[in-house]
Design an enzyme around this catalytic site. Structure first.
Site, PDB file in Angstrom:
ATOM      1  N   GLU A   1     -35.105  10.122 -12.766  1.00 43.58           N
ATOM      2  CA  GLU A   1     -35.635  10.815 -13.945  1.00 43.58           C
ATOM      3  C   GLU A   1     -37.118  10.515 -14.171  1.00 43.58           C
ATOM      4  O   GLU A   1     -37.512   9.349 -14.284  1.00 43.58           O
ATOM      5  CB  GLU A   1     -34.843  10.405 -15.192  1.00 43.58           C
ATOM      6  CG  GLU A   1     -35.281  11.118 -16.452  1.00 43.58           C
ATOM      7  CD  GLU A   1     -34.442  10.728 -17.666  1.00 43.58           C
ATOM      8  OE1 GLU A   1     -34.918  10.945 -18.796  1.00 43.58           O
ATOM      9  OE2 GLU A   1     -33.327  10.215 -17.500  1.00 43.58           O
TER      10      GLU A   1
ATOM     11  N   LYS B   1     -28.667   5.653 -24.941  1.00 42.64           N
ATOM     12  CA  LYS B   1     -28.916   6.210 -23.613  1.00 42.64           C
ATOM     13  C   LYS B   1     -30.324   5.859 -23.160  1.00 42.64           C
ATOM     14  O   LYS B   1     -30.552   5.541 -21.984  1.00 42.64           O
ATOM     15  CB  LYS B   1     -28.711   7.727 -23.644  1.00 42.64           C
ATOM     16  CG  LYS B   1     -28.733   8.385 -22.263  1.00 42.64           C
ATOM     17  CD  LYS B   1     -30.108   8.834 -21.821  1.00 42.64           C
ATOM     18  CE  LYS B   1     -30.069   9.547 -20.461  1.00 42.64           C
ATOM     19  NZ  LYS B   1     -31.406   9.908 -19.969  1.00 42.64           N
TER      20      LYS B   1
ATOM     21  N   ASP C   1     -23.605  -3.895 -10.637  1.00 45.37           N
ATOM     22  CA  ASP C   1     -22.643  -2.884 -11.066  1.00 45.37           C
ATOM     23  C   ASP C   1     -23.094  -2.286 -12.393  1.00 45.37           C
ATOM     24  O   ASP C   1     -22.723  -2.755 -13.468  1.00 45.37           O
ATOM     25  CB  ASP C   1     -21.248  -3.512 -11.202  1.00 45.37           C
ATOM     26  CG  ASP C   1     -20.155  -2.484 -11.448  1.00 45.37           C
ATOM     27  OD1 ASP C   1     -20.482  -1.326 -11.745  1.00 45.37           O
ATOM     28  OD2 ASP C   1     -18.969  -2.858 -11.358  1.00 45.37           O
TER      29      ASP C   1
ATOM     30  N   HIS D   1     -42.787  13.962 -21.173  1.00 43.25           N
ATOM     31  CA  HIS D   1     -41.747  14.089 -20.166  1.00 43.25           C
ATOM     32  C   HIS D   1     -42.028  15.275 -19.243  1.00 43.25           C
ATOM     33  O   HIS D   1     -41.938  15.160 -18.021  1.00 43.25           O
ATOM     34  CB  HIS D   1     -40.388  14.268 -20.842  1.00 43.25           C
ATOM     35  CG  HIS D   1     -39.260  14.423 -19.874  1.00 43.25           C
ATOM     36  ND1 HIS D   1     -38.711  13.351 -19.208  1.00 43.25           N
ATOM     37  CD2 HIS D   1     -38.587  15.524 -19.456  1.00 43.25           C
ATOM     38  CE1 HIS D   1     -37.736  13.782 -18.421  1.00 43.25           C
ATOM     39  NE2 HIS D   1     -37.636  15.092 -18.549  1.00 43.25           N
TER      40      HIS D   1
END
Length: 432
Positions: A86, A265, A281, A379
């Protein structure tokens, strides 16, 4: 931070403007890498080695590996590897690391690496009697558990205690849950813990007259939390109004689970990327983070922001972070090993501190952008190179197309989009 015979700093001005070769040269000097290690950035994992790591291998699926700069955590400099697809995440983390650095850096701490192994017992008729017998035989149970991993015991880890819980299904059925608390040292601990709970399950069945249905680690690692905090002067982040909006944005996440999910998030954008880069993990860390976020009965943000009496912005993050520096892919994947070397960490607890600090910086970057100019402006500008590739630009053309597209969008007073990128690309091709 001292490495070798000279002082190193993660404050690297204009790192994003350097060529890949120049960035690698800086990394080589910072982390004292040899030529073979530097070559791993180009080709780190063979199909033959991948075939030994997982099942049914048909190839490799690489991700871009970036370096977040400027991090000062507990007074120590870090260059932090991010494996992520991203755009803007690495840039955002680096920028906020710079801001926190100007304010003394980020403080972080991590608990002892204690994981919970669970044995769920069904059909226990006398719960109180079963709990009593299990506690009376606690030392025997711990001995059996510790006999499974003498190496862990050698390094000071192992099964340390037992907890008992009773849970009840909505249909009325009750289960006796035994928690085995295991100090995993520098391992994440899944294999060790799972082996231990499987070994003690027959003893627990005998003591409880129940049936051990589940014997596995819990990813809600409440005894293995990490914390990060930062104090930021208003003038270093855009002024008092920006601080006010950040605090309001935090309170909105605290009062609205729909916003809290996106708030968290943003935190995991950075934490997951570092977990992937170091062979940890990330799914287990994600599961623990979101379970912890709603442990109160309502889904809450993992990081909150407030103003102190002097008007400074104060940020605090707390969440379970169960990661390792030994075992699993951390010692098998060549690039995971190299990224741990770049970080220069000495323990799993130190890695957890870095992850908590990254999460806090990532969160601050996101809510500052959202509460001020909006998330899309920065972004989409960073996403412009991807748009250029999507529009048909060759990789070597993408940066030039993106630069011109961003400039054109600003001239027209609008946000960059595919139409502008296609227009620029067409013009360049016509000129050629």
């Amino acid at each position: 931070m001292l490495r070798g015979d000279f002082m190193k700093t993660s404050r690297i001005k204009g790192f994003y403007n350097l060529s890949i070769r120049e960035r690698r040269k800086i990394l080589k000097e910072f982390a004292e890498l040899n030529d073979e290690e530097v070559e791993l950035f180009e080709k780190s994992l063979s199909s033959e080695l991948a075939d030994k790591m997982i099942e049914n291998v048909v190839g490799l699926f690489p991700l871009p590996l970036g370096i977040a700069v400027n991090f000062l955590i507990n007074g120590k400099d870090y260059l932090v590897p991010f494996a992520i697809e991203e755009p803007s995440v690495v840039a955002a983390a680096s920028y906020m690391a710079k801001i926190t650095r100007e304010n003394g850096g980020i403080n972080a701490s991590a608990d002892e690496p204690v994981m919970i192994g669970q044995v769920h017992l069904a059909g226990v008729k006398d719960l109180e009697r079963a709990k009593k017998k299990i506690l009376e035989n606690k030392q025997k149970i711990l001995q059996v558990a510790n006999a499974q991993d003498p190496v862990l015991i050698k390094f000071g880890g192992g099964a340390k205690d037992i907890e008992l819980r009773v849970t009840q299904h909505e249909e009325g059925e009750k289960f006796l849950v035994v928690h085995l608390l295991v100090d995993c040292r520098d391992a994440m601990g899944a294999n060790a813990v799972n082996t231990m709970v499987e070994a003690i399950a027959p003893i627990l069945e005998e003591l409880s007259d129940g049936e051990a249905i589940l014997k596995i680690i819990s990813n809600l690692a409440i005894y293995r939390k990490a914390r990060a905090s930062a104090k930021i002067k208003p003038e270093t982040i855009g002024g008092e109004d920006v601080v006010r909006k950040i605090v309001l944005a935090s309170k909105m996440a605290e009062s609205d689970p729909f916003r809290a999910a996106t708030h968290n998030k943003g935190i995991m954008n950075g934490i997951d990327a570092v977990c992937i880069a170091t062979g940890n993990d990330w799914r287990a860390v994600e599961a623990g983070a979101h379970a912890y976020a709603c442990i109160s009965g309502k889904y809450k943000p993992l990081a909150i922001w407030r103003r102190d009496k002097e008007g400074n912005l104060i940020g605090k993050l707390e969440m379970p972070i169960a990661v390792g520096t030994v075992g699993g892919a951390t010692k098998v994947h060549p690039l995971a090993k190299l990224n741990l070397k770049i970080l220069g960490i000495s323990s799993a607890q130190e890695l957890a501190c870095v992850l908590a600090a990254v999460g806090l910086a990532q969160n601050l970057a996101a809510i500052r952008a959202i509460a001020t100019e909006g998330i899309q402006r920065g972004h989409m500008e960073l996403h412009a190179r991807n748009l250029a590739i999507m529009a048909g630009a060759k990789p070597e053309e993408a940066s030039k197309v993106a630069e011109l597209a961003v400039k054109l969008a600003k001239e027209r007073g609008r946000k960059i989009g595919m139409d502008i990128v296609e227009e620029v690309l067409k013009k360049l091709k016509n000129e050629k």
